[in-house]
Every structure is written in C-alpha cells, then in structure tokens.
Design a protein around this motif. Sequence first.
Motif, PDB file in Angstrom:
ATOM      1  N   ALA A 221       0.825  -1.209   0.000  1.00  0.00           N
ATOM      2  CA  ALA A 221       0.000   0.000   0.000  1.00  0.00           C
ATOM      3  C   ALA A 221       0.856   1.254   0.000  1.00  0.00           C
ATOM      4  CB  ALA A 221      -0.934  -0.005   1.217  1.00  0.00           C
ATOM      5  N   ALA A 222       1.944   1.230   0.779  1.00  0.00           N
ATOM      6  CA  ALA A 222       2.834   2.393   0.808  1.00  0.00           C
ATOM      7  C   ALA A 222       3.497   2.610  -0.547  1.00  0.00           C
ATOM      8  CB  ALA A 222       3.889   2.206   1.896  1.00  0.00           C
ATOM      9  N   GLU A 224       2.288   1.712  -3.469  1.00  0.00           N
ATOM     10  CA  GLU A 224       1.273   2.203  -4.396  1.00  0.00           C
ATOM     11  C   GLU A 224       0.960   3.675  -4.130  1.00  0.00           C
ATOM     12  OE1 GLU A 224      -1.544   2.309  -7.434  1.00  0.00           O
ATOM     13  OE2 GLU A 224       0.125   0.955  -6.983  1.00  0.00           O
ATOM     14  N   GLU A 225       0.879   4.050  -2.866  1.00  0.00           N
ATOM     15  CA  GLU A 225       0.633   5.446  -2.524  1.00  0.00           C
ATOM     16  C   GLU A 225       1.772   6.340  -3.015  1.00  0.00           C
ATOM     17  OE1 GLU A 225      -0.140   8.223   1.454  1.00  0.00           O
ATOM     18  OE2 GLU A 225       0.012   6.025   1.611  1.00  0.00           O
ATOM     19  N   GLU A 226       2.999   5.854  -2.841  1.00  0.00           N
ATOM     20  CA  GLU A 226       4.136   6.631  -3.315  1.00  0.00           C
ATOM     21  C   GLU A 226       4.136   6.736  -4.842  1.00  0.00           C
ATOM     22  OE1 GLU A 226       9.029   6.661  -2.936  1.00  0.00           O
ATOM     23  OE2 GLU A 226       7.830   5.098  -1.973  1.00  0.00           O
ATOM     24  N   ALA A 229       1.489   9.271  -5.789  1.00  0.00           N
ATOM     25  CA  ALA A 229       1.934  10.627  -5.462  1.00  0.00           C
ATOM     26  C   ALA A 229       2.994  11.110  -6.453  1.00  0.00           C
ATOM     27  CB  ALA A 229       2.478  10.665  -4.034  1.00  0.00           C
ATOM     28  N   ALA A 384      -7.385  10.792  -6.480  1.00  0.00           N
ATOM     29  CA  ALA A 384      -6.471  10.252  -5.466  1.00  0.00           C
ATOM     30  C   ALA A 384      -6.000  11.345  -4.514  1.00  0.00           C
ATOM     31  CB  ALA A 384      -5.279   9.584  -6.143  1.00  0.00           C
ATOM     32  N   ARG A 385      -5.756  12.549  -5.067  1.00  0.00           N
ATOM     33  CA  ARG A 385      -5.275  13.633  -4.201  1.00  0.00           C
ATOM     34  C   ARG A 385      -6.328  14.016  -3.159  1.00  0.00           C
ATOM     35  NH1 ARG A 385      -2.787  16.831  -7.578  1.00  0.00           N
ATOM     36  NH2 ARG A 385      -0.730  16.397  -6.715  1.00  0.00           N
ATOM     37  N   GLY A 388      -6.663  11.421  -0.508  1.00  0.00           N
ATOM     38  CA  GLY A 388      -5.541  11.408   0.424  1.00  0.00           C
ATOM     39  C   GLY A 388      -5.727  12.318   1.613  1.00  0.00           C
TER      40      GLY A 388
END
Length: 410
Positions: A221-222, A224-226, A229, A384-385, A388
């Motif tokens: 998950a981290a 994918e989040e990175e 971003a 996504a933004r 977040g």
Amino acid sequence: MPADPLSIRDAWSKIPSPGAAETEFERFTGKRMERILAIVVAIGSAALGAQALIAAVGTMSGGDVPHIATLVVVFAPLAAMLLACLIGRGVRVTCGVFAVAYVLALAAWPIVVDPAADGADAQPWIFFLVNVGVVAAMLAFPVRIQFAWAFGMPFVYGYVRLVQGEFSREFWVTTAFDVSFTLILGVVIVSLGWMFRSVAAGVDEARGQAVSSYAAAAAAAAAEEERVAMSALMHDSVLAALIAGERAEGDRARELAVAMAREALTRLANTEAPVAQEGSDEPVGTTQIVAELRRSLSEVGADAIVEERGGLGLIPGRAARALVLAARQAIGNAVAHAHGRGLHIVVEGHGDEGLRVTISDSGPGFDVQTIGADRLGIRASIFARMAGVAGTARIDSDESGTTVTLGWSR
C-alpha cells in the motif's frame, strides 16, 4: 488528533520483517505457556516434596548416613528446581539436574536402605517423587526424552521395589498397582505439556503469519501510494512546466514557465524529505485559497472569475494544498480540452467546518466512465489527491459542459 510521525515510525520498526529470526514478540504465547507450566509444576512439586520429606524424616535414624546422603541428593536439587520455577530463571537446568539426580537416587535405593525397613504395604518416601521427576523432565528435555522418562521412571521404581522385597509374592501386587498408577499419570502429564506447547506454538505461528501478511500489505500500500503521489507530481508540476516552457512566447509566459519549473524542481527535491518538510499543516484561510486559484488562472492564461460564497474560515494546510492542486488540474483540463469556454470557479466556504470548490466549463464534455486507469490527470491528480486528505471529488460531464466539484469537511 493526528499521530506523531516519529511514534508511527518507531512502532513500525518493531514489526518483524518476513523471514526474520524468531523474536521475543513472535514467541509471546510460548513464553507465557512455559511460565504457566513452571508455576504449576512448582506448586504440585512443593506439595509432593513436603509429603515425601515428612515421610523421610519419620523413617530416618540418626546414624543412617547413606539414607541422609540420599535425602540431600534428592531434596537439594528439588529445592533449587522449585526456586527456579517460581522466579522463572534457570528452569531447564535445575529441572534437568533434579530429574537425573532422582533417577540415580532411585537406582541406589536398595543399597542405601535396609530391605527390611519397609514392608509390602508401606510405600517408601521416594515413591512420592516419581511423577515429580517426570514433570522435571517435561520442563528440561525434548519430547522424546520426556516420554522416555514417563515410561521408564515407573518401571525403574517397580524394579527397585521388587529388588528391595527380594521378588517375594506380596510385593508384586502393590508394586504393580504403584507402577501402573505412576505410568498413566506420567504419560498424561507429558501429553498435556506437549499439547499446551503445541497450541502455544500454533498461536505464535499464526500471529507471525498475520504480522508478516500485514507488513507485506502495508508495504504494498505504501509503494502504491508513493507511486500515485509521484505520478501526480510528475503530471502536475514537471509535465505542466515542460508544456508551459514549450508554449511560452512572450516574456510574461517565459517568467511563468520558469516559476513553474522552479516549483517542480523544489517538489521533486522534497519527495525524499521527512513528512514534516512536505509542507506546513498550519490552518489556511479561504481568501488565501481564492488567491492561489486566481494565480493558477493567470499561469495558464485563462480568463475567468473566481466567485466567493459563504462564510470565511480556516482549514488544515494539507487539505487546502490538495484542494488548490486538484482545482489547478481541473482548470488545466478545462483550458486544454474546452479551450476555457465558459470557465467559472466558485469557492463556497462553510466557516471552519469545510470548503467546496466548483470548476465548470461549457466545453463538449466527455464520458467519465471511460476514463482509463492511466489518465493521471483525473485519477491521480484529482480523485487520489482528494482521497488522500479525506476529501471528496465528483465530475459531471455531458454535451453542455463539465463540472468538477471538490469538497473537504471537518
């Protein structure tokens, strides 16, 4: 109240990595089970040891030196074992010493004790400690040796007892009863210990697998989040700066392109920085957000009005930053695909409770359902933004135009 990033990092560092050696955390249930077994063994052994000691003192004479030596050989390790079980240190060593010392004392019993001292109906004091030797072996030795002790100890006692009675018929009945009783009890004790340890090991293994699965999922998950971003950063800042630089014709356009490139390079340099350096989370007012949106319109050369409605208030800096960047992307899309026709922006404040930004145009529109996963301008830079920062984003589009609604509420 938001968690301290240092506390989160410290807690994350305590999660064992997949494939790492067994840690204290992973063997928590097993260690607790060993502690419980040691305490139970200490209580039961203390009761049987006291009973055996009383019987030994009652049958001992002052000049019987071999008998006294046998008492010391048996009860000194027993006392050390009880103390170790209570304090939880040196349990395996002291239990192993007692188990071996008791076997030696039991084997030497016919030599150190007068055969005529005990009759067939009178059980010697050493009999009370047969199963104490079994539980000591349970805490000290591997499973195979534990069962060997549980099966062998009663038969050693039976053989010693028959030797003491010179294999007379009257000893056979009582000895057979004693051997069968201690044999069954010893096997049950060792089996229960093996079962409890197996259950504890299963719990620890399941916990370790759950933690490993969670760590793998959190890492994925981290990552994918990175990735999202970074994709949004590349699309919003770097790509926009490159396009602005390519299309710059006048001095004003070149200055704006340079400013956009400088901001893109700054944001790229801060991608590896700690969370605290990614931007302040100080409250931001509605008027400042409106000013940022007007600056965004100026950068893309769009002619539109930013309308303010509702009450002024403050929202967290991260939420304000996400709203401005998502709105900037929506403005860029309206300029690129609708040529800025009918572009209208409304900022509606709800005091300190939230904010809503609406960007609309009168372009040809598009089908929202056909947006591909690779369309970072919408998937990453808008949806996504806003997700977040626990915000909302909605796009309504048809032949009459497109409306992008961004919202954040406390």
